[in-house]
Design a protein around this motif. Structure first.
Motif, mmCIF file in Angstrom:
data_model
loop_
_atom_site.group_PDB
_atom_site.id
_atom_site.type_symbol
_atom_site.label_atom_id
_atom_site.label_comp_id
_atom_site.label_asym_id
_atom_site.label_seq_id
_atom_site.Cartn_x
_atom_site.Cartn_y
_atom_site.Cartn_z
ATOM 1 N N THR A 131 -13.738 -4.188 64.095
ATOM 2 C CA THR A 131 -13.693 -4.994 62.872
ATOM 3 C C THR A 131 -14.241 -6.392 63.131
ATOM 4 N N ILE A 132 -13.831 -6.988 64.260
ATOM 5 C CA ILE A 132 -14.299 -8.331 64.607
ATOM 6 C C ILE A 132 -15.756 -8.293 65.072
ATOM 7 N N PHE A 133 -16.086 -7.327 65.916
ATOM 8 C CA PHE A 133 -17.440 -7.227 66.476
ATOM 9 C C PHE A 133 -18.489 -7.039 65.384
ATOM 10 N N GLU A 134 -18.146 -6.260 64.363
ATOM 11 C CA GLU A 134 -19.087 -5.993 63.272
ATOM 12 C C GLU A 134 -19.117 -7.118 62.240
ATOM 13 N N GLY A 135 -18.274 -8.129 62.421
ATOM 14 C CA GLY A 135 -18.282 -9.262 61.510
ATOM 15 C C GLY A 135 -17.694 -8.973 60.140
ATOM 16 N N ASP A 136 -16.751 -8.034 60.067
ATOM 17 C CA ASP A 136 -16.145 -7.696 58.781
ATOM 18 C C ASP A 136 -15.344 -8.874 58.232
ATOM 19 N N ALA A 137 -15.418 -9.074 56.946
ATOM 20 C CA ALA A 137 -14.631 -10.131 56.305
ATOM 21 C C ALA A 137 -13.181 -9.718 56.132
ATOM 22 N N GLU A 138 -12.941 -8.399 56.111
ATOM 23 C CA GLU A 138 -11.586 -7.879 55.941
ATOM 24 C C GLU A 138 -11.316 -6.751 56.929
ATOM 25 N N GLY A 139 -10.064 -6.666 57.345
ATOM 26 C CA GLY A 139 -9.558 -5.503 58.057
ATOM 27 C C GLY A 139 -8.400 -4.967 57.237
ATOM 28 N N GLY A 140 -7.567 -4.142 57.861
ATOM 29 C CA GLY A 140 -6.412 -3.678 57.112
ATOM 30 C C GLY A 140 -5.886 -2.345 57.582
ATOM 31 N N THR A 141 -5.121 -1.721 56.703
ATOM 32 C CA THR A 141 -4.468 -0.447 56.985
ATOM 33 C C THR A 141 -4.800 0.555 55.893
ATOM 34 N N ALA A 160 -5.465 -4.630 52.524
ATOM 35 C CA ALA A 160 -6.470 -5.407 53.251
ATOM 36 C C ALA A 160 -5.898 -6.738 53.730
ATOM 37 N N VAL A 161 -6.463 -7.238 54.826
ATOM 38 C CA VAL A 161 -6.147 -8.578 55.332
ATOM 39 C C VAL A 161 -7.462 -9.297 55.617
ATOM 40 N N LYS A 162 -7.449 -10.610 55.498
ATOM 41 C CA LYS A 162 -8.633 -11.402 55.784
ATOM 42 C C LYS A 162 -8.831 -11.538 57.296
ATOM 43 N N VAL A 163 -10.080 -11.540 57.704
ATOM 44 C CA VAL A 163 -10.434 -11.760 59.106
ATOM 45 C C VAL A 163 -11.011 -13.167 59.223
ATOM 46 N N SER A 164 -10.346 -14.017 59.981
ATOM 47 C CA SER A 164 -10.789 -15.404 60.109
ATOM 48 C C SER A 164 -11.897 -15.516 61.157
ATOM 49 N N PRO A 165 -12.678 -16.602 61.121
ATOM 50 C CA PRO A 165 -13.753 -16.779 62.115
ATOM 51 C C PRO A 165 -13.239 -16.834 63.551
ATOM 52 N N THR A 168 -8.791 -12.903 66.829
ATOM 53 C CA THR A 168 -8.804 -12.129 68.065
ATOM 54 C C THR A 168 -8.217 -10.755 67.778
ATOM 55 N N ALA A 169 -8.396 -9.845 68.713
ATOM 56 C CA ALA A 169 -7.835 -8.504 68.527
ATOM 57 C C ALA A 169 -6.319 -8.571 68.384
ATOM 58 N N LEU A 170 -5.674 -9.467 69.148
ATOM 59 C CA LEU A 170 -4.217 -9.587 69.073
ATOM 60 C C LEU A 170 -3.774 -10.154 67.733
ATOM 61 N N SER A 171 -4.414 -11.233 67.284
ATOM 62 C CA SER A 171 -4.003 -11.833 66.012
ATOM 63 C C SER A 171 -4.262 -10.879 64.850
ATOM 64 N N LEU A 172 -5.358 -10.126 64.926
ATOM 65 C CA LEU A 172 -5.641 -9.154 63.873
ATOM 66 C C LEU A 172 -4.634 -8.008 63.914
ATOM 67 N N SER A 173 -4.220 -7.619 65.116
ATOM 68 C CA SER A 173 -3.209 -6.562 65.242
ATOM 69 C C SER A 173 -1.908 -6.962 64.562
ATOM 70 N N LEU A 174 -1.517 -8.224 64.697
ATOM 71 C CA LEU A 174 -0.289 -8.699 64.059
ATOM 72 C C LEU A 174 -0.421 -8.685 62.540
ATOM 73 N N LYS A 175 -1.585 -9.080 62.042
ATOM 74 C CA LYS A 175 -1.817 -9.024 60.596
ATOM 75 C C LYS A 175 -1.761 -7.582 60.091
ATOM 76 N N ILE A 176 -2.362 -6.685 60.862
ATOM 77 C CA ILE A 176 -2.415 -5.289 60.438
ATOM 78 C C ILE A 176 -1.038 -4.639 60.503
ATOM 79 N N ALA A 177 -0.194 -5.072 61.445
ATOM 80 C CA ALA A 177 1.175 -4.550 61.492
ATOM 81 C C ALA A 177 1.914 -4.881 60.196
ATOM 82 N N ALA A 178 1.734 -6.111 59.706
ATOM 83 C CA ALA A 178 2.358 -6.498 58.439
ATOM 84 C C ALA A 178 1.753 -5.717 57.274
ATOM 85 N N ALA A 179 0.438 -5.500 57.312
ATOM 86 C CA ALA A 179 -0.220 -4.721 56.261
ATOM 87 C C ALA A 179 0.252 -3.275 56.270
#
Length: 200
Positions: A131-141, A160-165, A168-179
């Protein structure tokens, strides 16, 4: 196609949870809320009984506190035997690290998976990285029906969750856990309101 439970109204509805990490633990607490007002039985199968994040809860302790039966799913044979014995109305997979076989799926009346990306993007593993490598604006579950092919079943719900500039994989994982928790609440509510049916 409709995925449905054949349990009678007087019988306890049976849930089997295959999973790991914080996202799975959040789902267990959500099921505990249901257990307060409804007759349900829950078994929890994880690939490891160790805490995956330092200072996080241990799945064995969580299951003991919530009155769930815990099974260490160290092999596919152990998992299949547990599912065939329990015959769940709903199999819930959350970050399960191995392929769920057709035999396992056939042992359950309905099977859903919570995948940590916005399918159809990033099927498979390492979804936060891609998700980060491809430059996606959003990730999610994504919650979807489970079929033999990886992450290919009909989509039921997405959060969906927003992906900030600086993500990191860890910070995105925490967002996705909440999602995942939000997604689980929605799908579980639909399953219970429809008396054990999830329509495709």
């Amino acid at each position: 196609m409709t995925c449905s439970s054949s349990s009678s109204s007087s019988a306890a509805m049976r849930f089997a949870v295959l999973g790991q990490k914080d996202a799975m633990l959040r789902a267990l607490y959500e099921l505990a809320q249901v257990k307060r007002t409804s007759a349900i039985e829950v078994i929890v199968i994880s690939p490891s009984n160790a805490a995956t994040i330092p200072h996080s809860a241990n799945v064995v302790d969580v299951c003991a506190s919530l009155g769930y039966r815990y099974i260490l799913g160290s092999t596919n044979e152990v998992v299949l035997e547990a599912l065939c014995d329990f015959r769940p109305d709903l199999l819930i997979s959350i970050l399960w690290p191995r392929k769920v076989s057709k035999q396992m799926l056939d042992a359950c009346r309905c099977c859903i998976n919570f995948h940590p990306s916005l399918l159809p993007r990033h099927r498979g593993s390492l979804t936060q990285f891609w998700t980060i490598f491809e430059g996606d604006a959003e990730g999610g579950t994504t919650c979807h029906h489970m079929v033999e092919a990886f992450d290919a079943g009909r989509i039921l719900h997405q959060v969906a969750v927003k992906v900030s500039p600086s993500e990191t994989a860890l910070s995105l994982s925490l967002k996705i856990a909440a999602a995942t928790e939000q997604c689980f609440q929605h799908v579980l509510g639909e399953f219970l309101r429809s008396d054990g049916k999830l329509s495709e």
